[in-house]
Scaffold this motif. Structure first.
Motif, PDB file in Angstrom:
ATOM      1  N   GLN A 164      11.478 126.160 -16.252  1.00 21.63           N
ATOM      2  CA  GLN A 164      12.646 127.025 -16.447  1.00 21.63           C
ATOM      3  C   GLN A 164      13.118 127.599 -15.126  1.00 21.63           C
ATOM      4  O   GLN A 164      14.319 127.719 -14.871  1.00 21.63           O
ATOM      5  CB  GLN A 164      12.287 128.143 -17.431  1.00 21.63           C
ATOM      6  N   ARG A 165      12.170 127.930 -14.240  1.00 26.07           N
ATOM      7  CA  ARG A 165      12.559 128.476 -12.933  1.00 26.07           C
ATOM      8  C   ARG A 165      13.193 127.408 -12.048  1.00 26.07           C
ATOM      9  O   ARG A 165      14.087 127.705 -11.245  1.00 26.07           O
ATOM     10  CB  ARG A 165      11.338 129.115 -12.269  1.00 26.07           C
ATOM     11  N   VAL A 166      12.752 126.157 -12.195  1.00 26.69           N
ATOM     12  CA  VAL A 166      13.409 125.070 -11.463  1.00 26.69           C
ATOM     13  C   VAL A 166      14.851 124.917 -11.945  1.00 26.69           C
ATOM     14  O   VAL A 166      15.774 124.701 -11.150  1.00 26.69           O
ATOM     15  CB  VAL A 166      12.628 123.750 -11.637  1.00 26.69           C
ATOM     16  N   MET A 167      15.061 125.026 -13.264  1.00 28.98           N
ATOM     17  CA  MET A 167      16.412 124.974 -13.812  1.00 28.98           C
ATOM     18  C   MET A 167      17.280 126.080 -13.218  1.00 28.98           C
ATOM     19  O   MET A 167      18.460 125.869 -12.888  1.00 28.98           O
ATOM     20  CB  MET A 167      16.371 125.114 -15.336  1.00 28.98           C
ATOM     21  N   ILE A 168      16.714 127.273 -13.078  1.00 24.03           N
ATOM     22  CA  ILE A 168      17.470 128.386 -12.494  1.00 24.03           C
ATOM     23  C   ILE A 168      17.787 128.095 -11.033  1.00 24.03           C
ATOM     24  O   ILE A 168      18.901 128.356 -10.558  1.00 24.03           O
ATOM     25  CB  ILE A 168      16.678 129.703 -12.640  1.00 24.03           C
ATOM     26  N   ALA A 169      16.802 127.544 -10.299  1.00 29.71           N
ATOM     27  CA  ALA A 169      17.043 127.190  -8.893  1.00 29.71           C
ATOM     28  C   ALA A 169      18.173 126.172  -8.774  1.00 29.71           C
ATOM     29  O   ALA A 169      19.033 126.271  -7.885  1.00 29.71           O
ATOM     30  CB  ALA A 169      15.761 126.645  -8.261  1.00 29.71           C
ATOM     31  N   MET A 170      18.200 125.177  -9.659  1.00 33.84           N
ATOM     32  CA  MET A 170      19.272 124.180  -9.655  1.00 33.84           C
ATOM     33  C   MET A 170      20.622 124.835  -9.936  1.00 33.84           C
ATOM     34  O   MET A 170      21.641 124.506  -9.318  1.00 33.84           O
ATOM     35  CB  MET A 170      18.997 123.096 -10.690  1.00 33.84           C
ATOM     36  N   ALA A 171      20.635 125.767 -10.897  1.00 36.60           N
ATOM     37  CA  ALA A 171      21.885 126.437 -11.237  1.00 36.60           C
ATOM     38  C   ALA A 171      22.386 127.300 -10.090  1.00 36.60           C
ATOM     39  O   ALA A 171      23.591 127.382  -9.833  1.00 36.60           O
ATOM     40  CB  ALA A 171      21.689 127.295 -12.488  1.00 36.60           C
ATOM     41  N   LEU A 172      21.454 127.931  -9.359  1.00 32.95           N
ATOM     42  CA  LEU A 172      21.850 128.811  -8.257  1.00 32.95           C
ATOM     43  C   LEU A 172      22.188 128.036  -6.986  1.00 32.95           C
ATOM     44  O   LEU A 172      22.822 128.587  -6.080  1.00 32.95           O
ATOM     45  CB  LEU A 172      20.735 129.818  -7.961  1.00 32.95           C
ATOM     46  N   ALA A 173      21.766 126.777  -6.905  1.00 28.59           N
ATOM     47  CA  ALA A 173      21.969 125.990  -5.685  1.00 28.59           C
ATOM     48  C   ALA A 173      23.447 125.826  -5.344  1.00 28.59           C
ATOM     49  O   ALA A 173      23.823 125.762  -4.172  1.00 28.59           O
ATOM     50  CB  ALA A 173      21.311 124.614  -5.831  1.00 28.59           C
TER      51      ALA A 173
END
Length: 668
Positions: A164-173
């Motif tokens: 889930q945190r990787v998904m957030i990192a992708m969204a914030l990228a």
């Protein structure tokens, strides 16, 4: 509806509609605005159209679903008027989305770094070493330890919280101005949920990002949202600031959502469950869509759809607050017709403790790790490592802890679905031995009712299967009469037994799973997260059912969960589990209101509250260590803010009171 005027609205949505191609509306006339730096929450049950609203805004509708009208402007740009090539630049760049299930949203054949770098290349023009460095920064920001190594790992190597945190990192990228978060914490432990929500709030404070939060969790809304839209059957039925909504919910549907919440103040009382379910698409063509489930509805509610009533910057779609002749004129909003949703705290009043029905002593479940061509044993996964507990007749013991701590493994070992390595299990005074010993007396209700029910069997066949295997219930006619009684007891129609599992809602399937467990007349039910995937209204129905069955049949429950509010309402006693061991146990009031172990304190501090009270913030660093390589000494020491040299030795049990034990050197 005329929404609050926002000169600086980042996103303005007006009369948004989405429907099946040539069919019924899924989203019907939804309007709202979100300002920069603001979080707007869409709250409601599954099937209300929340996720479809988000997919419509992202222009990611599935096949067979079309945009049927409305306007969505972002920074003066009309999203629905853009060509797909232009929309691809907006999607992931100016607006990004975190999907509900990260395991299905991440590409399983690409590394974590490769997936984040793809976003950086498309929206930031970054490549090579610059992109790799930014990937590491993003993973650090979202709290993933050892980011440089994780960059080269694949999604299957990460835990659910990390994915889930990787998904957030992708969204914030892509540096979005608007982040759409669709149930971002639904399947996460309370500790990981707290970390994810804090990360989103910190990012919002740092960048001024707006957020559309989609959730059915009132606690998440209370801690995260600035404004809330309550959605039902494709429409927003109430819209208000967080403070207004939680002080005095107006719409009967909103009031029922609050009344369905379990809490210590409602111990011994049935929860106010909402009867029925969200109506099928297009089934209500006139009147209020909530009228069939509303106990305040009258004739007008079934004849005429209510319009919006506005006052003090908030709106509600309900005839109770409109000016209609047969109710008399109203000015402003009256007080809500139900009692406050936030009852005072209390606890269960218990009599003398009865003798134990189930007694577990030093139970161990170890799985061998095999390596090499000859598959030689190279180590052990200590899933359950010396657990002792007891459950009296007619009582509920809650087992809480993070995912991976061994709760489900313990439950399956008690049922002998997996073999134990060491220790003893006594049931009704007899030591369990053979594979089928006491199988009828101990049954399990699994977390996912759809996965645990055979899709090719009718309900009657599912319920009769266990009775036939254990030779219980006489002939087929007698078993059918018993099945009819089970369906009555579990709140299901008798003719439901000729239907298949896919024809039922999630709450109904869980009722079928409970009926299957009861079919062989057990004394103990092991309930493994039976309400974790359910809406708060359906959860209330299941909790009421379990409570009534316990009172009627004298059942004992081992209730495995990470929902501490459910524990406070349902359980008599609590065991807190960490890395295969029990670190604290006691009566529910003792553990919930006076926790001693730092891990228990962290769990309670991470639990979202809806009463507005300040809580001590206990940040739990890192992730649960691997049970294949547990830390030496106290297993919790690497994450504990109170760790000291003596923690190099595993602590003994300290007796806090006659019913409260803790394993911690702070009390030795």
């Amino acid at each position: 509806m005329t929404q609050r005027a926002h000169d600086d609205a980042l996103l303005a949505v007006a009369d948004l509609s989405t429907r099946l191609r040539g069919g019924a509306h899924i989203v019907d006339g939804v309007s709202f605005e979100i300002a920069a730096g603001e979080t707007f929450a869409l709250l409601g049950e599954s099937g209300c159209g929340k996720s479809m609203t988000a997919l419509t805004l992202m222009r990611l509708l599935p096949d067979g679903v079309v945009n049927a009208g409305g306007v969505a402007r972002m920074g003066g740009m009309e999203l629905f008027g853009l060509h797909e090539r232009e929309m691809r630049e907006v999607r992931g760049g100016r607006m990004a989305m975190i999907f509900q299930e990260p395991g299905l949203s991440l590409n399983p054949v690409m590394t974590v770094g490769g997936q984040i770098a793809e976003v950086l290349a498309l929206h930031q023009g970054m490549h090579g070493a610059e992109a790799a460095g930014r990937c590491i920064e993003l993973l650090d920001q979202v709290g993933i330890p050892d980011a440089g190594r994780r960059l080269h790992e694949y999604p299957f190597q990460l835990s659910g919280g990390m994915k889930q945190r990787v998904m957030i990192a992708m969204a914030l990228a892509g540096g979005p101005k608007l982040l759409i978060a669709d149930e971002p914490t639904t399947a996460l432990d309370v500790t990981i949920q707290a970390q994810v929500l804090q990360l989103l709030r910190d990012t919002q404070d740092r960048t001024g990002m707006a957020m559309l939060l989609i959730t059915h969790d009132l606690g998440v809304v209370a801690e995260t949202a600035h404004r809330v839209g309550v959605m039902y059957a494709g429409q927003i039925v109430e819209q208000a600031s967080r403070e207004q909504l939680f002080a005095a919910p107006l719409h009967p549907y909103t009031q029922k959502l609050f009344a369905a919440l379990p809490s210590a103040g409602r111990v011994g009382q049935p929860l106010s469950a909402i009867s029925g379910s969200v109506p099928p698409l297009g089934s209500i063509t006139q009147g209020c869509r909530f009228a069939p489930r509303c106990d305040q509805a009258w004739a007008l509610c079934r004849e005429q759809a209510p319009g919006w009533t506005m006052d003090d910057g908030r709106g509600v779609r309900c005839h109770l607050y409109s000016k209609v002749e047969d109710r008399g004129p109203r000015t402003g909003f009256p007080a809500p017709p139900t009692s406050s949703p936030l009852a005072g705290e209390g606890g269960s009043v218990l009599g003398p403790r009865p003798s134990a029905l189930l007694q577990v002593e030093n139970l161990q479940v170890h799985f061998p790790i095999r390596k090499g061509l000859l598959q030689q044993v190279a180590g052990q996964v200590r899933a359950v490592d010396g657990v002792s507990l007891s459950i009296p007749q007619g009582r509920t013991l809650a087992l809480v802890g993070e995912s991976g701590c061994g709760k489900t493994t313990l439950g399956k070992a008690l049922l002998q679905l997996i073999p134990s390595t060491a220790g003893s299990i006594q049931f009704g005074g007899q030591t369990l031995g053979g594979a089928r010993t006491a199988r009828a007396a101990m049954q399990m209700v699994f977390q996912d009712p759809y996965a645990s029910l055979n899709p090719k069997m009718r309900v009657a066949e599912i319920l009769e299967e266990g009775m036939s295997a254990l030779k219980i219930g006489g002939d087929s006619a007698a078993r059918q009469r018993h099945i009819d009684g089970l369906l009555d007891r579990c709140g299901l129609a008798r003719d439901a037994k000729w239907r298949y599992p896919h024809e039922f809602s999630g709450g109904q399937r869980q009722r079928i799973a409970i009926a299957r467990a009861l079919a062989v007349s057990p004394q103990l039910l092991i309930c493994d997260e039976p309400t974790s995937a359910l809406d708060v209204s359906v959860q209330a129905q299941i909790l009421n059912l379990l409570e009534s069955l316990q009172q009627e049949l004298g059942l004992s429950y081992l209730f495995i969960t990470h929902n501490l509010a459910v524990v406070e309402y349902l359980a008599h006693e609590v065991c807190v589990m960490y890395l295969g061991r029990i670190v604290e146990r006691g009566m529910t009031t003792e553990v919930m209101h006076a926790p001693r172990h730092p891990y228990t304190q962290a769990l309670l501090a991470a639990m979202p509250r809806i009463d507005g009270r300040d809580r001590a913030v206990v940040k739990l660093e890192g992730d649960l260590p691997s049970p294949a390589n547990p830390p030496s000494g106290c297993h919790f020491a690497p994450r504990c803010r109170h760790a000291m040299p003596v923690c190099a030795r595993y602590p003994d049990v300290t007796r806090v009171s006659a019913t409260h034990d803790v394993r911690c050197h702070l009390y030795g």
